[in-house]
Design a protein around this motif. Sequence first.
Motif, mmCIF file in Angstrom:
data_model
loop_
_atom_site.group_PDB
_atom_site.id
_atom_site.type_symbol
_atom_site.label_atom_id
_atom_site.label_comp_id
_atom_site.label_asym_id
_atom_site.label_seq_id
_atom_site.Cartn_x
_atom_site.Cartn_y
_atom_site.Cartn_z
ATOM 1 N N UNK A 1 5.214 0.151 12.208
ATOM 2 C CA UNK A 1 4.535 -1.131 12.175
ATOM 3 C C UNK A 1 3.128 -0.978 11.602
ATOM 4 N N UNK A 2 2.468 0.138 11.952
ATOM 5 C CA UNK A 2 1.122 0.370 11.430
ATOM 6 C C UNK A 2 1.135 0.534 9.914
ATOM 7 N N UNK A 3 2.170 1.173 9.389
ATOM 8 C CA UNK A 3 2.271 1.363 7.936
ATOM 9 C C UNK A 3 2.398 0.025 7.223
ATOM 10 N N UNK A 4 3.155 -0.892 7.769
ATOM 11 C CA UNK A 4 3.332 -2.210 7.154
ATOM 12 C C UNK A 4 2.022 -2.990 7.185
ATOM 13 N N UNK A 5 1.319 -2.926 8.312
ATOM 14 C CA UNK A 5 0.030 -3.606 8.430
ATOM 15 C C UNK A 5 -0.970 -3.036 7.433
ATOM 16 N N UNK A 6 -0.989 -1.710 7.316
ATOM 17 C CA UNK A 6 -1.903 -1.056 6.383
ATOM 18 C C UNK A 6 -1.547 -1.425 4.937
ATOM 19 N N UNK A 7 -0.274 -1.484 4.628
ATOM 20 C CA UNK A 7 0.177 -1.845 3.285
ATOM 21 C C UNK A 7 -0.207 -3.273 2.943
ATOM 22 N N UNK A 8 -0.063 -4.193 3.887
ATOM 23 C CA UNK A 8 -0.408 -5.586 3.631
ATOM 24 C C UNK A 8 -1.912 -5.802 3.505
ATOM 25 N N UNK A 9 -2.712 -4.975 4.147
ATOM 26 C CA UNK A 9 -4.163 -5.139 4.088
ATOM 27 C C UNK A 9 -4.790 -4.383 2.914
ATOM 28 N N UNK A 10 -4.014 -3.552 2.238
ATOM 29 C CA UNK A 10 -4.540 -2.794 1.090
ATOM 30 C C UNK A 10 -4.723 -3.725 -0.098
ATOM 31 N N UNK A 11 -5.967 -3.808 -0.611
ATOM 32 C CA UNK A 11 -6.275 -4.716 -1.712
ATOM 33 C C UNK A 11 -6.649 -3.972 -2.984
ATOM 34 N N UNK A 12 -6.445 -2.681 -3.052
ATOM 35 C CA UNK A 12 -6.842 -1.923 -4.243
ATOM 36 C C UNK A 12 -6.012 -2.327 -5.461
ATOM 37 N N UNK A 13 -4.765 -2.641 -5.288
ATOM 38 C CA UNK A 13 -3.936 -3.089 -6.403
ATOM 39 C C UNK A 13 -4.374 -4.448 -6.920
ATOM 40 N N UNK A 14 -4.756 -5.333 -6.022
ATOM 41 C CA UNK A 14 -5.225 -6.656 -6.417
ATOM 42 C C UNK A 14 -6.520 -6.552 -7.215
ATOM 43 N N UNK A 15 -7.383 -5.636 -6.836
ATOM 44 C CA UNK A 15 -8.635 -5.442 -7.560
ATOM 45 C C UNK A 15 -8.359 -4.950 -8.969
ATOM 46 N N UNK A 16 -7.434 -4.039 -9.129
ATOM 47 C CA UNK A 16 -7.088 -3.525 -10.452
ATOM 48 C C UNK A 16 -6.514 -4.641 -11.323
ATOM 49 N N UNK A 17 -5.700 -5.490 -10.750
ATOM 50 C CA UNK A 17 -5.134 -6.616 -11.506
ATOM 51 C C UNK A 17 -6.236 -7.576 -11.927
ATOM 52 N N UNK A 18 -7.188 -7.829 -11.040
ATOM 53 C CA UNK A 18 -8.298 -8.725 -11.383
ATOM 54 C C UNK A 18 -9.115 -8.160 -12.538
ATOM 55 N N UNK A 19 -9.410 -6.871 -12.504
ATOM 56 C CA UNK A 19 -10.153 -6.244 -13.596
ATOM 57 C C UNK A 19 -9.348 -6.321 -14.901
ATOM 58 N N UNK A 20 -8.057 -6.146 -14.814
ATOM 59 C CA UNK A 20 -7.203 -6.245 -16.000
ATOM 60 C C UNK A 20 -7.223 -7.645 -16.589
ATOM 61 N N UNK A 21 -7.185 -8.662 -15.741
ATOM 62 C CA UNK A 21 -7.246 -10.039 -16.218
ATOM 63 C C UNK A 21 -8.592 -10.357 -16.857
#
Length: 58
Positions: A1-21
């Motif tokens: 359960x902790x892994x799923x919570x950590x995965x959902x709260x990880x925003x590093x991929x979203x930041x990379x997508x924003x920089x790409x856009x």
Amino acid sequence: MKRITRLLSDESGATAIEYGLIAALIAVAAIAAMQGMGNQLQTTFNTASSAMSGGNAA
């Protein structure tokens, strides 16, 4: 359960997508500006060439 919570709260991929856009938007703006300048430059050279060859001078 902790892994799923950590995965959902990880925003590093979203930041990379924003920089790409942002980079894509800057590239599109630069290409559009260069095309506009290219058309003006071509008109200027055509006018100068026409004036030098004795054609209709503007």
